[in-house]
Design a protein around this motif. Structure first.
Motif, PDB file in Angstrom:
ATOM      1  N   TYR A  61       0.848  -1.191   0.000  1.00 19.12           N
ATOM      2  CA  TYR A  61       0.000   0.000   0.000  1.00 19.12           C
ATOM      3  C   TYR A  61       0.884   1.241   0.000  1.00 19.12           C
ATOM      4  O   TYR A  61       2.098   1.151   0.070  1.00 19.12           O
TER       5      TYR A  61
ATOM      6  N   ARG B 259      -0.254   6.933   3.339  1.00 19.37           N
ATOM      7  CA  ARG B 259      -1.700   7.219   3.335  1.00 19.37           C
ATOM      8  C   ARG B 259      -2.411   6.162   4.146  1.00 19.37           C
ATOM      9  O   ARG B 259      -2.032   4.989   4.104  1.00 19.37           O
ATOM     10  N   PRO B 260      -3.448   6.555   4.893  1.00 18.23           N
ATOM     11  CA  PRO B 260      -4.202   5.535   5.623  1.00 18.23           C
ATOM     12  C   PRO B 260      -4.911   4.589   4.648  1.00 18.23           C
ATOM     13  O   PRO B 260      -5.273   4.991   3.540  1.00 18.23           O
ATOM     14  N   ILE B 261      -5.111   3.360   5.092  1.00 22.46           N
ATOM     15  CA  ILE B 261      -5.701   2.366   4.191  1.00 22.46           C
ATOM     16  C   ILE B 261      -7.187   2.645   4.044  1.00 22.46           C
ATOM     17  O   ILE B 261      -7.951   2.541   4.998  1.00 22.46           O
ATOM     18  N   SER B 262      -7.588   3.047   2.835  1.00 21.65           N
ATOM     19  CA  SER B 262      -8.998   3.367   2.620  1.00 21.65           C
ATOM     20  C   SER B 262      -9.651   2.343   1.699  1.00 21.65           C
ATOM     21  O   SER B 262     -10.858   2.303   1.576  1.00 21.65           O
TER      22      SER B 262
ATOM     23  N   TYR C  86      -9.168  -1.904   0.002  1.00 21.60           N
ATOM     24  CA  TYR C  86      -8.459  -3.158   0.215  1.00 21.60           C
ATOM     25  C   TYR C  86      -7.133  -3.134  -0.541  1.00 21.60           C
ATOM     26  O   TYR C  86      -7.096  -2.806  -1.732  1.00 21.60           O
ATOM     27  N   PRO C  87      -6.032  -3.428   0.142  1.00 18.32           N
ATOM     28  CA  PRO C  87      -4.728  -3.340  -0.541  1.00 18.32           C
ATOM     29  C   PRO C  87      -4.642  -4.294  -1.729  1.00 18.32           C
ATOM     30  O   PRO C  87      -5.314  -5.318  -1.784  1.00 18.32           O
TER      31      PRO C  87
ATOM     32  N   THR D  36      -5.308   4.804  15.281  1.00 19.06           N
ATOM     33  CA  THR D  36      -5.780   4.108  14.072  1.00 19.06           C
ATOM     34  C   THR D  36      -4.551   3.736  13.243  1.00 19.06           C
ATOM     35  O   THR D  36      -4.174   4.450  12.335  1.00 19.06           O
ATOM     36  N   PRO D  37      -3.942   2.616  13.561  1.00 18.45           N
ATOM     37  CA  PRO D  37      -2.720   2.228  12.846  1.00 18.45           C
ATOM     38  C   PRO D  37      -2.992   1.936  11.377  1.00 18.45           C
ATOM     39  O   PRO D  37      -4.133   1.723  10.962  1.00 18.45           O
ATOM     40  N   HIS D  38      -1.886   1.939  10.614  1.00 19.26           N
ATOM     41  CA  HIS D  38      -1.966   1.720   9.172  1.00 19.26           C
ATOM     42  C   HIS D  38      -2.528   0.339   8.869  1.00 19.26           C
ATOM     43  O   HIS D  38      -3.411   0.189   8.046  1.00 19.26           O
TER      44      HIS D  38
ATOM     45  N   PHE E  17      -5.528  -5.707  10.284  1.00 18.33           N
ATOM     46  CA  PHE E  17      -6.043  -6.763   9.438  1.00 18.33           C
ATOM     47  C   PHE E  17      -6.565  -7.906  10.303  1.00 18.33           C
ATOM     48  O   PHE E  17      -6.055  -8.162  11.385  1.00 18.33           O
TER      49      PHE E  17
ATOM     50  N   VAL F 209      -9.721  -6.277   6.026  1.00 20.69           N
ATOM     51  CA  VAL F 209      -9.276  -5.038   6.651  1.00 20.69           C
ATOM     52  C   VAL F 209     -10.346  -4.613   7.645  1.00 20.69           C
ATOM     53  O   VAL F 209     -11.524  -4.522   7.293  1.00 20.69           O
TER      54      VAL F 209
ATOM     55  N   GLU G 196     -12.003  -1.743   9.810  1.00 22.07           N
ATOM     56  CA  GLU G 196     -12.006  -0.285   9.711  1.00 22.07           C
ATOM     57  C   GLU G 196     -12.637   0.335  10.953  1.00 22.07           C
ATOM     58  O   GLU G 196     -13.588  -0.210  11.515  1.00 22.07           O
TER      59      GLU G 196
END
Lengths: 438, 643
Positions: free
Chosen positions: A206, A210-213, A215-216, B428-430, B433, B448, B450
């Motif tokens: 990713y 950037r924050p994960i917005s 699905y990678p 809010t970690p990266h 999962f 993921v 959220e």
């Protein structure tokens, strides 16, 4: 004129393969770089290639004089693309010419990076490999190196995540592999893609900043760090998500996972892996060929015009592999022979017997045109295929079974009748009748 | 009032950040060691001895055995060769108490080499040897010879050599013309992507140019006409190669490093962190090393944080704070300004020496922290909500007791919070999962998790909807929670529970083609046709006997009736006829076992014709005999009647 033309064609076709087979001519390699400084930062890798006899031509990827094919002939046998950020190749090279280069049997080694440009992504998708977007990186918060600059993108890949194929990745070693670059995933519909090195379960690909917005692109073991492909024409392609993987810095670096208590290794496994990969991709390793094929009935030495059903037949084949530039007998334990008439009727393992592989087996009781077929397709080796056609005919009328016990009454009746005839004829002819007693 | 000033400062640093180019390559301590190692390899001739001895002295080291080296130089010296004199004289200079003995003609030989007819290299070697041996020379003549030669040999290497020659000349000579060559050469450098600046002749040429330019500038006491960016680009290209091909290449890199770390005009600064650029509650102090190209600490320097701003929020946390120097390492307690976890952009200025190049350095510093998982609740929820949900709380790092079962009418749900273990702030970690791992098949499925607006993580797995991702494989899955972030010191991989997933229409797992593509195929044994089942031999034997019995019966009845062959006469024809007849019947048997029809017909023709003739003859005899016998018979009959 026609005669001379024909003669000329014959001459050239007879002469050409020999010339092509010359050792040096198979090692012409074009190296495309982002800038010529990469030659210095990756000097160990290039030196090992040069020491092995490769004729390397270094060019920047946007050099306007680039060309792979001239007058329908390939100018190079191998192509190294160490220019991740290229947006447009120079000269007449583009993704199409590179794919046709692969279709023509050329081998390609591609190293990408987080600054990957469109042409490499396109080339990847042509080969069944989907690169993640530009500026993304493979991230692993659980297996990063102590010298990671801060984003956990300097990944320590366990040698356990390597493909289990010594011809491709070299002999197993416990040295971890350093990786920093872009992730890939394999196209699930392409069965030819090889997952040479995958990330660990905790890795993902990713944008690091950037924050994960969403699905990678690649998650866990699906994340490919290094992928390979052997096309159906035996052309080989290796994609590495990291150009740093081949760098002198990574070759010589010490490696230690940042997790407390991890073992420190004085050197990474990158050099060994890069060397093994380059040997595989440039067809120095894992190349097989078929030598003499012989077959004959057991107890004879030459094949008949046609075999008869249920004959006991001996088949043998010589298989050689390329090792350090010369052909040596191949040592494989799972080579199979098929006896095929549309579908295989017999499939059996060949046993090594001196320099040859041979097997004895009984032909099926079905007649027709058959083939002895050796179709050996193993991980890391070129596809080996040999087929020899023979015909199998049914039994002749004299070859059927006689003296069947169930038919003894018939035989007996015939012979008893013949015996009867003989005895009767003697008695009839020579009997002296008794005189009438009245 | 303070607000605009801060804003201006931010603008200033952003502008600087866009411009500032910092060296991305230098010689780390291990690189210097490897360079020394390469140069310390035993030498075989004068040239390699020169490269080793002088190269090592540039790095502040010396050969292992100086006496041996000195003896080697003396033994190898050829007093009639300019090259040999140059190598020996230069190398002996670098060794203490080593003097090369010279002859009277030596000076003449060397002076003769300084002329317009020699190459620049020859002039350089002769001049260097002369000056090393302490022999006088006319500097102005040399300058004239050099200028004339440069006009002829207009290539980078020749001009660089000329620059090097000029450093050996008297400062009174007119060096202005040669000094200008530095600028001309600098214009010939190729710019590679704004990062590297090098000659296309290769690394050695670039490194020697850097050496010559700085030594000559020092010698002539004029600032070299190189811009700060150019110096940094040159540094990048000279020191990017870490594995040197030859001794001369290593020598040139050592010379360039020495020239760049000790000259009177430009000294590039390398600011690096000791270890990772990370501070945390347990490790609050940021350690920085300020060194020259050779990783030697710059003791005279001062280090100042011009500003430190958070990358995410762009707010300035710290400005104009000095580092304190302790044992050659610059230290700053960054945690004292209580930064939140994340990345911080530092602009650091190195002062204290006007020669410093690249003294505005941008650093990315990470403030890391520790994460804790709290309020982890697991539950299986019915979709129609008819059954009340049972929630179970699990504490890190323990695994939930028992396993959870979810079928296609249920959702598996997981709620948790991630907080900073040090401050209690929600994080809010990266990477957050949720991983399902089927240990039987090795399959792993990752989702993921959220956070909602309150930073509460809610993960819900709709078993029916997600079945395709699990390939509809029912079974026990090990549930892991993976939490990671670059700013977290303790990434979490927590085996939370075992979950049994049940899918409705379970399909047989499709064989994955790539797995079987390279596998041996199953053996095939041909199934031969079964021979038809035969009746038991007892039956056939019985019938054989039955079939033979009429013949036997015939013989018995004949015997009873008194059959005989008394009329048989041993005449050749009758013997031949019966033998022939037997042969014909025998031929039938041979036909059955051995012969084909044509062979049989041939033999039959031979035997048959013989038998025919013999039979004819025999029957004729029989007829004659019979005829005679019939008259006797009448006679007999009559006489018996009479009796």
């Amino acid at each position: 004129l026609e005669c001379t033309m024909d003669a000329f064609l014959c001459l050239t076709s007879a002469y050409f393969p020999k010339w092509r087979r010359g050792h040096q001519t198979y090692k012409r390699t074009l190296v495309l770089l982002d800038n010529l400084n990469i030659r210095d930062t990756h000097s160990i890798f290039f030196r090992s290639l040069a020491d092995r006899g490769f004729d390397l031509s270094f060019k920047t990827a946007d050099d306007p004089s680039l060309s792979l094919i001239k007058y329908g002939q390939f100018l190079y046998d191998h192509l190294i693309i160490f220019s991740p950020s290229v947006e447009d190749f120079g000269g007449n090279i583009n993704v199409e010419t590179i794919t046709s280069f692969i279709d023509g049997g050329g081998n390609v080694l591609v190293a990408a990076g987080s600054d990957i440009g469109d042409p490499l992504r396109e080339l990847g998708s042509e080969c069944g490999i989907e690169f993640d977007e530009e500026k993304t990186a493979v991230i692993d918060h659980h297996h990063y190196d102590v010298s990671d600059p801060g984003e956990h993108t300097l990944i320590v890949a366990d040698p356990e995540n390597l493909l289990k194929a010594p011809t491709i990745v070299g002999n197993p070693s416990d040295k971890p592999i350093l990786f920093k670059g872009v992730g890939m995933v394999a196209d699930p519909d392409n069965p030819l893609v090889l997952d040479i090195l995958t990330g660990s379960s905790t890795s993902y690909s990713y944008f690091p900043d950037r924050p994960i917005s969403q699905y990678p692109h690649a998650v866990g073991k699906n994340t490919l760090l290094i992928a390979g492909l052997q096309a159906r024409n035996n052309a080989r392609v290796v994609f590495s998500g990291s150009l740093y993987f081949f760098s002198d810095a990574f070759f010589n670096s010490a490696v230690q996972k940042a997790t407390p208590g991890s073992q420190r290794y004085a050197q990474t496994g990158n050099m060994e892996l890069a060397e093994a990969l380059s040997q595989w991709v440039f067809k120095e390793a894992g190349v097989l060929r078929v030598g003499a094929v012989t077959h004959h009935p057991v107890g004879e030495s030459t094949p008949p015009a046609a075999y008869t059903i249920t004959d006991l037949v001996e088949y043998s084949v010589v298989i050689e592999k390329l090792s350090k530039g010369s052909w040596v007998p191949f040592d494989g334990k799972d080579i199979q022979l098929e006896f095929v008439r549309i579908d295989p009727f017999v499939r059996t393992y060949l046993k090594k017997n001196g320099d040859k592989y041979s097997v004895q087996f009984k032909l099926p009781d079905v007649y027709g045109v058959f083939q002895f077929k050796v179709d050996y397709n193993r991980l890391g080796y070129t596809h080996l295929y040999s087929s020899t056609q023979v015909s199998v005919r049914p039994l002749q009328h004299t070859q059927y079974d006689r003296f069947i016990p169930s038919a003894f009454p018939y035989y007996a009746s015939v012979f008893s009748m013949m015996g009867g005839l003989f005895v009767f004829s003697i008695v009839f002819l020579h009997m002296k009748e008794k005189e009438k007693s009245d | 009032m303070a607000q605009p000033r801060v804003f201006c400062l931010v603008l200033l640093t952003v502008a600087l950040g866009a411009q500032a180019l910092t060296p991305s390559h230098h010689l780390s301590l291990s690189d210097v060691d490897r360079l020394k190692g390469l140069l310390s390899q035993p030498f075989t001739d004068l040239a390699s001895a020169y490269y080793s001895i002088v190269g090592l002295s540039k790095l502040g080291a010396s050969v292992a055995d100086e006496n041996d080296a000195c003896q080697f130089l003396k033994a190898q010296l050829d007093p009639m060769s300019v090259d040999s004199l140059f190598f020996a004289a230069e190398a002996s200079q670098a060794i203490a108490d080593c003097e090369v003995s010279i002859f009277n003609e030596t000076r003449d030989i060397l002076l003769a080499a300084v002329s317009e007819d020699s190459t620049v290299t020859q002039i350089f070697r002769a001049v260097s040897a002369l000056s090393s041996l302490g022999l006088p020379l006319a500097s102005q003549e040399v300058v004239a010879a050099l200028v004339a030669r440069i006009a002829k040999e207009d290539n980078v290497l020749a001009i660089t050599t000329a620059l090097q020659t000029a450093t050996r000349l008297s400062q009174q000579a007119e060096l202005g013309g040669i000094l200008e060559e530095i600028e001309d050469l600098a214009a010939r450098l190729d710019d590679l992507g704004g990062v590297y600046l090098q000659f296309e002749e290769g690394l050695e040429a670039t490194a020697l140019f850097v050496t010559a330019a700085y030594t000559l500038s020092d010698h002539a006491d004029t600032e070299p006409p190189l811009k700060e960016d150019q110096v940094i680009q040159l540094v990048n290209s000279v020191f990017s190669k870490k594995s040197w091909d030859s001794r001369s290449e290593a020598f040139s890199v050592a010379c360039a490093a020495a020239a760049l770390s000790s000259n009177r005009f430009h000294v590039p600064v390398i600011v690096s962190t000791q270890g990772p650029a990370t501070v945390s509650h347990s490790q609050p102090i940021l350690h920085l090393l300020v060194t020259d190209i050779l990783s030697n600490p710059l003791a005279s320097a001062n280090l100042l944080v011009e500003s430190a701003q958070a990358v995410a929020s762009k707010s300035v946390v710290l400005s104009q704070a000095p580092f304190s120097l302790r044992n050659g390492i610059f230290e700053l307690n960054f945690m004292a300004s209580q930064p939140a976890s994340g990345y911080y952009q530092f602009t650091v200025a190195v002062t204290g020496d006007s020669r410093l190049v690249a003294n505005q350095v941008e650093l990315k510093v990470k403030v890391s922290t520790e994460v804790a998982v709290t309020n982890m609740d697991l539950s299986v929820v019915d979709k129609d909500q008819s059954i009340g949900t049972k929630t179970s709380r699990v504490d890190y790092p323990f695994k939930a007791k028992g396993s959870f079962t979810a079928d296609s009418h249920q959702n598996f749900a997981m709620n948790f919070q991630l907080v900073d273990a040090n401050t209690g702030v929600e994080l809010t970690p990266h990477q957050t999962f949720v991983r399902f791992h089927n240990q039987k098949t090795g399959q792993e499925v990752v989702f993921v998790a959220e956070p909602d607006s309150k930073n509460l993580y809610k993960f819900e797995l709709d078993t029916a909807e997600r079945k395709s991702e699990f390939d509809s494989m029912s079974g026990t899955y090990v549930l892991h929670l993976i939490v990671g972030d670059a700013t977290l010191e303790n990434p979490i991989l927590w085996n939370v529970a075992d979950v049994v997933l049940k899918f409705l229409d379970e399909e047989a797992p499709a064989a994955i083609q790539s797995k079987t593509l390279y596998m041996p195929k199953p053996d095939i044994q041909h199934l031969f046709r079964e021979p038809e089942k035969k009746p038991p031999t007892v039956v056939s034997n019985t019938f054989t006997a039955l079939v033979l019995s009429p013949f036997l019966l015939l013989l018995i009845l004949w015997f009873k009736l008194g059959a005989n062959i008394s009329n048989f006469s041993l005449s050749p024809s009758s013997v031949l006829f019966h033998v022939g007849h037997a042969c014909m019947l025998g031929l039938m048997y041979v036909y059955w076992t051995h012969l084909n029809m044509f062979q049989t017909l041939k033999y039959l023709a031979i035997i048959g014709s013989l038998t025919f003739l013999a039979g004819n003859r025999m029957l004729a005899q029989k007829a004659v005999k019979r005829y005679g016998q019939s008259s006797t018979l009448t006679f007999f009959t009559r006489s018996t009647c009479e009796n």
